[in-house]
Motif scaffolding. Sequence first.
Motif, PDB file in Angstrom:
ATOM      1  N   UNK A   5       0.842  -1.197   0.000  1.00 30.07           N
ATOM      2  CA  UNK A   5       0.000   0.000   0.000  1.00 30.07           C
ATOM      3  C   UNK A   5       0.872   1.239   0.000  1.00 30.07           C
ATOM      4  N   UNK A   6       0.584   2.153  -0.896  1.00 27.59           N
ATOM      5  CA  UNK A   6       1.328   3.406  -0.968  1.00 27.59           C
ATOM      6  C   UNK A   6       0.397   4.579  -0.688  1.00 27.59           C
ATOM      7  N   UNK A   7       0.682   5.286   0.383  1.00 32.26           N
ATOM      8  CA  UNK A   7      -0.059   6.500   0.730  1.00 32.26           C
ATOM      9  C   UNK A   7       0.693   7.697   0.141  1.00 32.26           C
ATOM     10  N   UNK A   8       0.126   8.295  -0.883  1.00 34.64           N
ATOM     11  CA  UNK A   8       0.786   9.422  -1.530  1.00 34.64           C
ATOM     12  C   UNK A   8       0.611  10.705  -0.717  1.00 34.64           C
ATOM     13  N   UNK A   9       1.580  11.580  -0.841  1.00 30.63           N
ATOM     14  CA  UNK A   9       1.569  12.850  -0.125  1.00 30.63           C
ATOM     15  C   UNK A   9       0.276  13.615  -0.407  1.00 30.63           C
ATOM     16  N   UNK A  11      -2.206  16.518  -1.219  1.00 29.84           N
ATOM     17  CA  UNK A  11      -2.142  17.732  -2.032  1.00 29.84           C
ATOM     18  C   UNK A  11      -3.333  18.627  -1.720  1.00 29.84           C
ATOM     19  N   UNK A  12      -3.062  19.907  -1.562  1.00 30.51           N
ATOM     20  CA  UNK A  12      -4.122  20.887  -1.324  1.00 30.51           C
ATOM     21  C   UNK A  12      -4.504  21.477  -2.677  1.00 30.51           C
ATOM     22  N   UNK A  13      -5.751  21.273  -3.083  1.00 35.05           N
ATOM     23  CA  UNK A  13      -6.179  21.685  -4.414  1.00 35.05           C
ATOM     24  C   UNK A  13      -7.482  22.470  -4.363  1.00 35.05           C
ATOM     25  N   UNK A  14      -7.680  23.280  -5.394  1.00 33.61           N
ATOM     26  CA  UNK A  14      -8.967  23.932  -5.605  1.00 33.61           C
ATOM     27  C   UNK A  14      -9.795  23.034  -6.524  1.00 33.61           C
ATOM     28  N   UNK A  15     -11.112  23.194  -6.499  1.00 29.87           N
ATOM     29  CA  UNK A  15     -11.966  22.309  -7.303  1.00 29.87           C
ATOM     30  C   UNK A  15     -11.563  22.222  -8.779  1.00 29.87           C
ATOM     31  N   UNK A  16     -11.204  23.346  -9.393  1.00 29.52           N
ATOM     32  CA  UNK A  16     -10.895  23.320 -10.826  1.00 29.52           C
ATOM     33  C   UNK A  16      -9.558  22.628 -11.121  1.00 29.52           C
ATOM     34  N   UNK A  17      -8.763  22.342 -10.092  1.00 31.42           N
ATOM     35  CA  UNK A  17      -7.472  21.671 -10.285  1.00 31.42           C
ATOM     36  C   UNK A  17      -7.554  20.150 -10.116  1.00 31.42           C
ATOM     37  N   UNK A  82     -11.266  16.777   3.163  1.00 32.19           N
ATOM     38  CA  UNK A  82     -10.187  15.877   2.783  1.00 32.19           C
ATOM     39  C   UNK A  82     -10.810  14.578   2.296  1.00 32.19           C
ATOM     40  N   UNK A  83     -10.219  14.004   1.276  1.00 25.66           N
ATOM     41  CA  UNK A  83     -10.767  12.761   0.739  1.00 25.66           C
ATOM     42  C   UNK A  83      -9.676  11.976   0.030  1.00 25.66           C
ATOM     43  N   UNK A  84     -10.028  10.774  -0.427  1.00 26.50           N
ATOM     44  CA  UNK A  84      -9.076   9.891  -1.087  1.00 26.50           C
ATOM     45  C   UNK A  84      -9.676   9.264  -2.337  1.00 26.50           C
ATOM     46  N   UNK A  85      -8.798   9.001  -3.279  1.00 29.51           N
ATOM     47  CA  UNK A  85      -9.123   8.168  -4.427  1.00 29.51           C
ATOM     48  C   UNK A  85      -8.175   6.985  -4.346  1.00 29.51           C
ATOM     49  N   UNK A 113      -3.204   5.201  -2.607  1.00 31.47           N
ATOM     50  CA  UNK A 113      -4.157   6.163  -2.067  1.00 31.47           C
ATOM     51  C   UNK A 113      -3.718   7.576  -2.420  1.00 31.47           C
ATOM     52  N   UNK A 114      -4.551   8.240  -3.223  1.00 34.01           N
ATOM     53  CA  UNK A 114      -4.315   9.628  -3.611  1.00 34.01           C
ATOM     54  C   UNK A 114      -5.052  10.504  -2.606  1.00 34.01           C
ATOM     55  N   UNK A 115      -4.307  11.272  -1.841  1.00 31.07           N
ATOM     56  CA  UNK A 115      -4.891  12.081  -0.763  1.00 31.07           C
ATOM     57  C   UNK A 115      -5.022  13.539  -1.195  1.00 31.07           C
ATOM     58  N   UNK A 116      -6.254  14.022  -1.181  1.00 34.86           N
ATOM     59  CA  UNK A 116      -6.522  15.390  -1.599  1.00 34.86           C
ATOM     60  C   UNK A 116      -7.268  16.160  -0.512  1.00 34.86           C
ATOM     61  N   UNK A 117      -6.872  17.405  -0.343  1.00 33.39           N
ATOM     62  CA  UNK A 117      -7.597  18.321   0.539  1.00 33.39           C
ATOM     63  C   UNK A 117      -8.129  19.439  -0.346  1.00 33.39           C
ATOM     64  N   UNK A 118      -9.416  19.380  -0.628  1.00 29.27           N
ATOM     65  CA  UNK A 118     -10.027  20.343  -1.540  1.00 29.27           C
ATOM     66  C   UNK A 118     -10.474  21.574  -0.755  1.00 29.27           C
ATOM     67  N   UNK A 119     -10.008  22.737  -1.203  1.00 25.35           N
ATOM     68  CA  UNK A 119     -10.344  23.987  -0.513  1.00 25.35           C
ATOM     69  C   UNK A 119     -11.080  24.933  -1.447  1.00 25.35           C
TER      70      UNK A 119
END
Length: 218
Positions: A5-9, A11-17, A82-85, A113-119
């Motif tokens: 299992x690889x937990x990727x760093x 990323x803080x992203x905006x919705x359009x990104x 925060x969520x994951x794909x 696991x792609x970790x995203x924090x959508x702001x």
Amino acid sequence: MNCEVCQLKELVVEPFEIREVLRCILHTIVFHRALGLVRPKDVDSELFEITYVQCGDVELEKKIEEKIDQFAGWVDKHPNRKSQVCLSFYEVKSKQPTWFSNKTERLHWEQWYVNLHVINPKAHGKFRHTKAAVDHGENSLEERSSRRAVLEASLREVLFQIIKFVNEKKDHIPQVSNSEVISFPYEITIPSSSDSSFGWHTDVFKRMLQTGHPTMLS
């Protein structure tokens, strides 16, 4: 079977990104785990000064886009979370047959696991509403440009993290038995409509119960 299992760093992203970030990451993972006959295609990111590689398979690209669209739809309904794909590779094995059933099971051998924090920048910038309109506009533009540079640098780190993982972790990969572009079944899972901001923790525990205790990598 050992499931890496690889937990990727994160990323803080905006919705359009979201879409472009997921394209870069998912296609990079799949390309390095395709293990079949691929037609590499260089793709220049629409938002970042980054070039990534796709497998050149139309059906694969379609499936990835469908999942990205589904995740973007989930984010619209669950903003500022925060969520994951999760991208999983697995084998299909037949269970021990019994007199009343002959079922198969999925044995995951690798999960990403792609970790995203959508702001939402508007929500995060309310404290500046007391400044003059012109200054606020200039500061907002400068902040967004700075934040984009940080995101691009972080995305590069994630892509290098992927490459490092695939180069170091090979012993767990099952024997390839066909020449398909993607030699093994895979699935891309996103949060369900009922998931909370940290609902993916439940999914992690479920998968641990299904596949055994995976080796966690940061």
